[in-house]
Design a protein around this motif. Structure first.
Motif, PDB file in Angstrom:
ATOM      1  N   ARG A   1      20.422  46.891  56.803  1.00  0.00           N
ATOM      2  CA  ARG A   1      21.693  47.147  56.407  1.00  0.00           C
ATOM      3  C   ARG A   1      22.226  46.767  55.165  1.00  0.00           C
ATOM      4  NH1 ARG A   1      24.497  47.535  62.269  1.00  0.00           N
ATOM      5  NH2 ARG A   1      23.992  49.706  62.803  1.00  0.00           N
ATOM      6  N   TRP A   2      21.853  45.409  55.084  1.00  0.00           N
ATOM      7  CA  TRP A   2      22.373  44.956  53.733  1.00  0.00           C
ATOM      8  C   TRP A   2      21.614  45.283  52.585  1.00  0.00           C
ATOM      9  CZ3 TRP A   2      18.874  41.584  50.891  1.00  0.00           C
ATOM     10  CH2 TRP A   2      19.436  41.158  49.801  1.00  0.00           C
ATOM     11  N   TYR A   3      20.309  45.333  52.819  1.00  0.00           N
ATOM     12  CA  TYR A   3      19.368  45.902  51.477  1.00  0.00           C
ATOM     13  C   TYR A   3      19.650  47.263  51.110  1.00  0.00           C
ATOM     14  CZ  TYR A   3      15.478  46.850  48.589  1.00  0.00           C
ATOM     15  OH  TYR A   3      14.528  47.175  47.667  1.00  0.00           O
ATOM     16  N   ILE A   4      19.803  48.118  52.220  1.00  0.00           N
ATOM     17  CA  ILE A   4      20.198  49.724  51.637  1.00  0.00           C
ATOM     18  C   ILE A   4      21.777  49.303  50.855  1.00  0.00           C
ATOM     19  CG2 ILE A   4      20.646  51.944  52.672  1.00  0.00           C
ATOM     20  CD1 ILE A   4      18.551  51.181  54.787  1.00  0.00           C
ATOM     21  N   GLN A   5      22.452  48.765  51.667  1.00  0.00           N
ATOM     22  CA  GLN A   5      23.752  48.805  51.026  1.00  0.00           C
ATOM     23  C   GLN A   5      23.736  48.310  49.316  1.00  0.00           C
ATOM     24  OE1 GLN A   5      26.832  46.240  52.607  1.00  0.00           O
ATOM     25  NE2 GLN A   5      28.000  48.060  53.093  1.00  0.00           N
TER      26      GLN A   5
ATOM     27  N   PRO B   1      11.690  46.460  51.332  1.00  0.00           N
ATOM     28  CA  PRO B   1      12.052  47.702  50.398  1.00  0.00           C
ATOM     29  C   PRO B   1      11.404  49.172  50.835  1.00  0.00           C
ATOM     30  CG  PRO B   1      11.378  45.860  48.886  1.00  0.00           C
ATOM     31  CD  PRO B   1      11.043  45.706  50.549  1.00  0.00           C
ATOM     32  N   HIS B   2      10.313  48.914  51.321  1.00  0.00           N
ATOM     33  CA  HIS B   2       9.561  49.954  51.941  1.00  0.00           C
ATOM     34  C   HIS B   2       9.901  50.586  53.274  1.00  0.00           C
ATOM     35  CE1 HIS B   2       5.230  51.927  53.518  1.00  0.00           C
ATOM     36  NE2 HIS B   2       6.193  52.855  53.304  1.00  0.00           N
ATOM     37  N   LEU B   3      10.439  49.633  53.997  1.00  0.00           N
ATOM     38  CA  LEU B   3      10.854  50.161  55.305  1.00  0.00           C
ATOM     39  C   LEU B   3      12.370  50.806  55.154  1.00  0.00           C
ATOM     40  CD1 LEU B   3      11.198  49.767  58.549  1.00  0.00           C
ATOM     41  CD2 LEU B   3      12.087  47.547  58.236  1.00  0.00           C
ATOM     42  N   ALA B   4      13.364  50.235  54.090  1.00  0.00           N
ATOM     43  CA  ALA B   4      14.195  50.708  53.879  1.00  0.00           C
ATOM     44  C   ALA B   4      14.230  52.250  53.555  1.00  0.00           C
ATOM     45  CB  ALA B   4      15.043  49.911  52.635  1.00  0.00           C
TER      46      ALA B   4
ATOM     47  N   HIS C   1      11.820  54.185  54.314  1.00  0.00           N
ATOM     48  CA  HIS C   1      11.610  55.022  55.512  1.00  0.00           C
ATOM     49  C   HIS C   1      13.078  55.390  56.494  1.00  0.00           C
ATOM     50  CE1 HIS C   1       7.268  55.610  56.275  1.00  0.00           C
ATOM     51  NE2 HIS C   1       7.128  55.132  55.353  1.00  0.00           N
ATOM     52  N   LEU C   2      13.845  54.221  56.490  1.00  0.00           N
ATOM     53  CA  LEU C   2      14.904  54.184  57.178  1.00  0.00           C
ATOM     54  C   LEU C   2      15.970  55.521  56.846  1.00  0.00           C
ATOM     55  CD1 LEU C   2      15.695  50.652  57.965  1.00  0.00           C
ATOM     56  CD2 LEU C   2      15.439  52.351  59.713  1.00  0.00           C
ATOM     57  N   THR C   3      15.894  55.626  55.461  1.00  0.00           N
ATOM     58  CA  THR C   3      16.951  56.376  54.824  1.00  0.00           C
ATOM     59  C   THR C   3      16.412  57.869  55.053  1.00  0.00           C
ATOM     60  OG1 THR C   3      15.998  56.539  52.614  1.00  0.00           O
ATOM     61  CG2 THR C   3      17.743  54.752  52.928  1.00  0.00           C
ATOM     62  N   TYR C   4      15.373  58.294  55.624  1.00  0.00           N
ATOM     63  CA  TYR C   4      14.914  59.689  55.987  1.00  0.00           C
ATOM     64  C   TYR C   4      15.334  59.762  57.406  1.00  0.00           C
ATOM     65  CZ  TYR C   4      11.928  60.615  52.002  1.00  0.00           C
ATOM     66  OH  TYR C   4      11.562  61.233  50.580  1.00  0.00           O
ATOM     67  N   HIS C   5      15.767  58.689  58.265  1.00  0.00           N
ATOM     68  CA  HIS C   5      15.901  58.777  59.656  1.00  0.00           C
ATOM     69  C   HIS C   5      17.278  59.639  59.978  1.00  0.00           C
ATOM     70  CE1 HIS C   5      13.879  57.697  63.358  1.00  0.00           C
ATOM     71  NE2 HIS C   5      15.009  57.613  63.847  1.00  0.00           N
ATOM     72  N   GLY C   6      17.957  59.709  58.929  1.00  0.00           N
ATOM     73  CA  GLY C   6      19.265  60.367  59.559  1.00  0.00           C
ATOM     74  C   GLY C   6      20.426  59.691  58.723  1.00  0.00           C
ATOM     75  N   SER C   7      21.243  60.239  58.590  1.00  0.00           N
ATOM     76  CA  SER C   7      22.872  59.878  58.305  1.00  0.00           C
ATOM     77  C   SER C   7      23.813  60.328  58.758  1.00  0.00           C
ATOM     78  CB  SER C   7      22.864  60.088  56.625  1.00  0.00           C
ATOM     79  OG  SER C   7      22.765  61.490  56.429  1.00  0.00           O
ATOM     80  N   ARG C   8      25.147  60.114  58.337  1.00  0.00           N
ATOM     81  CA  ARG C   8      26.329  60.708  59.093  1.00  0.00           C
ATOM     82  C   ARG C   8      26.337  62.083  59.427  1.00  0.00           C
ATOM     83  NH1 ARG C   8      32.245  59.023  56.967  1.00  0.00           N
ATOM     84  NH2 ARG C   8      31.409  56.799  57.831  1.00  0.00           N
ATOM     85  N   HIS C   9      26.029  62.889  58.287  1.00  0.00           N
ATOM     86  CA  HIS C   9      26.053  64.267  58.494  1.00  0.00           C
ATOM     87  C   HIS C   9      24.616  64.947  58.835  1.00  0.00           C
ATOM     88  CE1 HIS C   9      29.315  63.056  55.877  1.00  0.00           C
ATOM     89  NE2 HIS C   9      30.173  63.613  56.678  1.00  0.00           N
ATOM     90  N   ILE C  10      23.860  64.309  59.010  1.00  0.00           N
ATOM     91  CA  ILE C  10      22.319  64.780  58.927  1.00  0.00           C
ATOM     92  C   ILE C  10      21.673  63.839  60.413  1.00  0.00           C
ATOM     93  CG2 ILE C  10      20.260  65.267  58.074  1.00  0.00           C
ATOM     94  CD1 ILE C  10      21.718  65.062  55.188  1.00  0.00           C
ATOM     95  N   LYS C  11      21.430  64.432  61.396  1.00  0.00           N
ATOM     96  CA  LYS C  11      20.847  64.037  62.618  1.00  0.00           C
ATOM     97  C   LYS C  11      19.325  63.695  62.332  1.00  0.00           C
ATOM     98  CE  LYS C  11      23.797  66.432  65.843  1.00  0.00           C
ATOM     99  NZ  LYS C  11      23.583  67.771  66.129  1.00  0.00           N
TER     100      LYS C  11
END
Lengths: 493, 462
Positions: free
Chosen positions: B214-218, B86-89, B91-101
């Motif tokens: 990916r599974w956890y975030i999804q 959960p904690h790693l997830a 962090h990962l969601t801050y790393h960027g997304s489709r429209h935000i590098k």
């Protein structure tokens, strides 16, 4: 310190950790389900590619009104309607850096005033006064001592009664002295944390023992040897109506605040003792040093780099230097975080602090880094300091730093207490009440060349003072900086 | 030394002895009327078609607008042997997304002087942003992209980078307080419980694969598992439109949500845990009691009132006494869906036996169970609470975090005003009658050790 050994059931985490690692590496963990493809179910849209515009922050501050009473005490006031309560505070210029025999004595004296009892309006001696559960808080700062209490708006008068009795009629007698001394010793111990100790060592290395001792009071012996007579003498030296302010921020009118403050502070007479300490200043050490504190096994090294900064008396440089510090280590997108966290992944993050007084300015930059990367991280931080001297910052970096600085000004009025504290600081710094209003324009006027100018004027990467805490093996990684002085954690006093 | 009684003016004259109960009656309570009630200011709640719950709590006096998104997935949702996921997830969601590098998230926010952070808690993960009001659209764009498109930013490179950052964070924050709390959590919930991670968390993070992340975030970062709260200075109509625009079309994935429940502590009676650590200066005693989950706002406010009053009693007995034996009292209340925890910690001077301090704590709560608060004490509590509440109301972000937890400040005021001495006594009785607690003793150890060592323990469950 007594060593207690207990019987055989002593358990150690390293063994448990090792077994866990063994277990995790040897055994198979249950596999998790797979994500569903396509990973993203949401339809895309053109508007999602458009970064919403946002204008620079607008700074709106409550207006400050002031008046001065015949005895020299000033009232600084800001109305904040709808806040339901009022922040009341008092400050007098003269704090731990210069007043009394030592910083420790200033702290002890302030504590005795706030917590050691007072003489009430009917001449009774009381331990403390409480207003709906609130008591007077105190702080002994570098350049002032301050006292404050929070009250509901309709309690402004009783609040100022309590504050004025604390300032003007503290008991300062032998009855509570031992208890106060013990409390101050406990407070010193809790302040003797790693960060403060590192700062003290680095400041001492940079500027000498006298300033280092004043900046971070930690002399237990001084408190233990203090007497009631010392405290009374310090009290006389510490306060001066001509250099004092009452600050009122909240949901009351200026007239109400003025009437109440006049009633309780305007007739205050204080027989002041002349200061016994001359203003302090010292030249920066010419060569770099490292103060290393060995703490036993640790996977991280706490680093602190110390550099000169503008003092409070150099107003023209303070805005630019503040922006410089933000740009360096003020956010997750600042240079230090970009390089050390996002690119090198050796730290969770960095930060900075500006320590400023009338004759003194210091910039500390801190980060906790992987032990094995101690040398590399330190080298990177020093090179960033050097770069700021030789290369102009980019417009986008400066824009970000400005936005943060503007919001910081705005947020100084986020609450009654925060605004009261900011006004107190302005008074202590001998600035005018409208200083904050003028800061946004000054921020906007700063250019990249201004930052380079102040970097060249103040930063001395070739004479950086480094303090570090960590595993003994990290010490060697810092020898490239300069001579290393090794310290062990202080034993309990 | 001046003698004298404790009189009605609320100013405590110096006395030779202190009574067990707090018996000051504030002068200012008696002379001045109760403060007027603030007007109602209730949040508006609704739900989008995709299941996203929205709460709008505007407050024009605030300087900033606040955007918070809470996903109902936290530490307790970590699959077995994946404690750090959960904690790693997060962090990962801050790393960027489709429209935000990568890094652009923080750069966009720095550009407007925003404050921001994410927290992985026991039952949820919360992301928040505070922005000047004219940057609300930016904040909503960023959070909607996290919710809808974060997986496009979850790459091998991002995973490796954030694993290291999480490890650095854990090492940096591995403070004494946290180490002691983690040992307590293990004693409360078992070695494999949700909170007792420490080395398990770091080891499990290292082993997480891209597919796992990916599974956890999804499974967790999705609108039907989330609440969006807007607070502070914003226009409600404009906000509704922006929310619909950015969040309305965010789709839920075709896989089930992660469900988990946080079981109450496994206590069978009076448990003891004896720890040692080199960094401990003063000995410490903490007593932790499990509480039943509050079934109403009134229950919850009574639990919080009990904690406040217990803290007050102990301070008067141990810290503010003529001869203080303790340097500090810290009281925490943690409220979860299935249970609560009341935790009292006392740092005291070396030389006092641990058990003596423990006895004082247990006796004090027993006193509160046996005796109702007097009317003046109850009034005093309510007035102090009111002042603290008004001060806290000035903290816009704090207020919104309260709303996120289901605490409406104005409703809370009405409930606290209506509390009776019986309500508080009842909460104390519930705790005392169950007769289960964990007492932790922590003492200084030889400086050659830098780890928390368990010296001894008593577990009535065994």
């Amino acid at each position: 310190m007594p060593v207690k050994r207990h019987a055989s059931r002593l358990r150690h985490w390293p063994a448990a950790f090792g077994l866990t690692m063994l277990a995790l590496s040897g055994c198979s963990r249950p596999a998790l389900p797979k994500p569903v493809e396509p990973f993203v179910a949401t339809p895309d849209a053109k508007f999602r590619y458009e970064v919403p515009e946002a204008a620079p922050p607008i700074v709106e501050l409550p207006v400050v009104q002031t008046t001065r009473f015949d005895n020299g005490v000033e009232l600084w006031f800001a109305e904040r309607p709808g806040s339901a309560y009022v922040s009341l505070s008092f400050a007098s210029r003269g704090g731990t850096l210069k007043a009394c025999d030592s910083a420790e004595l200033v702290q002890l004296t302030a504590r005795m005033m706030a917590e050691g009892g007072l003489v009430w309006t009917d001449e009774r001696k009381i331990d403390f006064a409480e207003l709906r559960g609130e008591r007077v808080r105190f702080a002994a700062n570098h350049e002032d001592v301050s006292f404050g209490i929070t009250a509901l708006s309709e309690d402004i008068d009783p609040g100022l009664v309590i504050l004025s009795r604390t300032i003007q009629h503290p008991l300062l007698d032998a009855g509570s002295f031992d208890r106060m001394r013990l409390a101050e010793l406990e407070a010193q111990r809790s302040r003797a944390n790693r960060q403060n100790f590192m700062f003290k060592l680095a400041a001492t290395a940079a500027l000498g023992e006298t300033l280092g001792g004043r900046l971070v009071p930690a002399d237990f012996a001084r408190i233990k040897s203090a007497t009631v007579a010392d405290v009374r003498r310090c009290y006389k030296e510490l306060l001066d109506p001509e250099k004092s302010v009452v600050v009122v921020v909240g949901d009351v009118s200026f007239e109400q605040a003025k009437d109440a403050a006049r009633k309780h502070f305007a007739t205050w007479v204080h027989s002041k003792q002349p200061a016994t300490v001359k203003p302090l200043s010292a030249p920066w050490r010419e060569h770099p040093t490292v103060s290393f504190i060995s703490m036993g096994e640790s996977k991280q090294t706490d680093l602190m780099l110390l550099q000169p900064a503008p003092s409070l008396s150099v107003e023209e440089d303070e805005i630019a230097f503040g922006l410089l510090a933000r740009l360096l280590a003020g956010s997750l997108a600042a240079r230090a975080d970009v390089r050390l966290r996002h690119q090198a992944a050796v730290t969770y993050g960095s930060s900075f602090e500006l320590h400023r007084a009338r004759d003194l300015g210091l910039l500390s930059v801190s980060a906790s880094v992987e032990r094995s990367k101690t040398g590399v991280a330190t080298e990177e931080l020093i090179s960033m300091l050097a770069e700021l001297r030789t290369t102009e910052v980019t417009p986008s970096e400066l824009e970000n730093a400005k936005a943060q600085a503007l919001v910081s000004v705005s947020r100084s009025a986020a609450s009654n207490g925060a605004y009261a504290n900011r006004l107190r600081e302005l008074f202590v710094e001998e600035r005018s009440p409208d200083t904050l209003e003028k800061i946004p324009a000054r921020i906007q006027a700063i250019s990249p060349s201004d930052l380079r100018r102040v970097a060249q004027k103040y930063l001395r990467p070739e004479a950086v003072q480094v303090a570090a805490t960590g595993d003994p093996t990290a010490e060697d990684k810092l020898r490239f900086v300069g001579p290393v002085e090794n310290y062990r954690v202080q034993e309990k006093d | 030394m001046a003698g004298g009684k404790i009189d009605w003016t609320g100013l405590r004259a110096r006395t030779a002895a202190r009574a067990l109960a707090v018996c000051t009656a504030s002068f200012f309570l008696l002379r001045f009327p109760e403060p007027a009630q603030a007007g109602p200011h209730h949040p508006v709640t609704y739900e989008l078609a995709n299941g996203l719950r929205v709460v709008l709590a505007p407050r024009a006096e605030d300087l900033d607008a606040y955007v918070l998104v809470k996903y109902d997935a936290g530490q307790i949702h970590a699959p077995a042997d994946y404690k750090g996921l959960p904690h790693l997830a997060e962090h990962l969601t801050y790393h960027g997304s489709r429209h935000i590098k990568p890094l652009e998230y923080v750069k966009h926010l720095d550009r407007v002087g925003a404050g921001y952070n994410g927290m992985t808690l026991m039952e949820s993960t919360v992301y928040f942003i505070s922005v000047p009001p004219n940057a609300l659209k930016l904040a909503l764009w960023l959070e909607s992209d996290r919710m809808a498109f974060a997986l496009d930013g979850v790459t091998e490179q991002a995973l490796e980078a954030e694993k290291k950052t999480v490890e650095n964070e854990w090492e940096e924050r591995n403070s004494l307080h946290r180490m002691i709390w983690r040992r307590k959590e293990a004693a409360l919930y078992g070695e494999n419980g949700p909170g007792a991670s420490d080395p398990h968390e770091v080891a499990s993070v290292k082993a997480v694969t891209l597919s796992d992340a990916r599974w956890y975030i999804q499974s967790t970062h999705r609108p039907d598992n989330a609440t969006l709260v807007l607070g502070g200075n914003f226009q409600v109509d404009e906000a509704r439109k922006l929310i619909e625009r950015y969040f309305g079309s965010v789709a839920n994935p075709r896989l089930p949500k992660l469900e988990a429940s946080f079981p109450p502590p496994k206590l069978c009676g009076a448990h003891k845990l004896h720890l040692g650590h080199v960094y401990i200066d003063d000995p410490l005693v903490t007593v932790t009691w499990p509480m039943r989950p509050a079934i109403s706002e009134r229950d919850k406010r009574a639990q919080l009132a009990l904690a406040f009053i217990l803290d007050d009693y102990l301070r008067n007995l141990l810290v503010s006494a003529e001869r203080p034996v303790a340097t500090s009292v810290d009281t925490d209340v943690l409220l979860y869906e299935t249970h609560g925890l009341l935790d009292v910690g006392i740092s005291f001077h070396a030389g006092m036996p641990f058990v003596s301090v423990e006895k004082v704590v247990l006796k004090t709560i027993a006193t509160l169970a046996e005796n109702k608060l007097s009317e003046p004490e109850l009034r005093r509590y309510k007035t102090r609470w009111r002042l603290q509440s008004d001060i806290a109301a000035g903290d816009g972000l704090g207020r919104v975090l309260e709303i996120l937890d289901g605490n409406e400040p104005d409703r809370a005021k009405a409930v606290v005003n209506g509390l009776t001495s019986e309500d508080i006594q009842r909460e104390a009785q519930k705790i005392v009658s169950v007769n289960k607690q964990l007492t932790t003793f922590a003492e200084p150890l030889d400086r050659s050790r830098v780890i928390v060592s368990e010296i001894d323990s008593e577990d009535p469950c065994r």
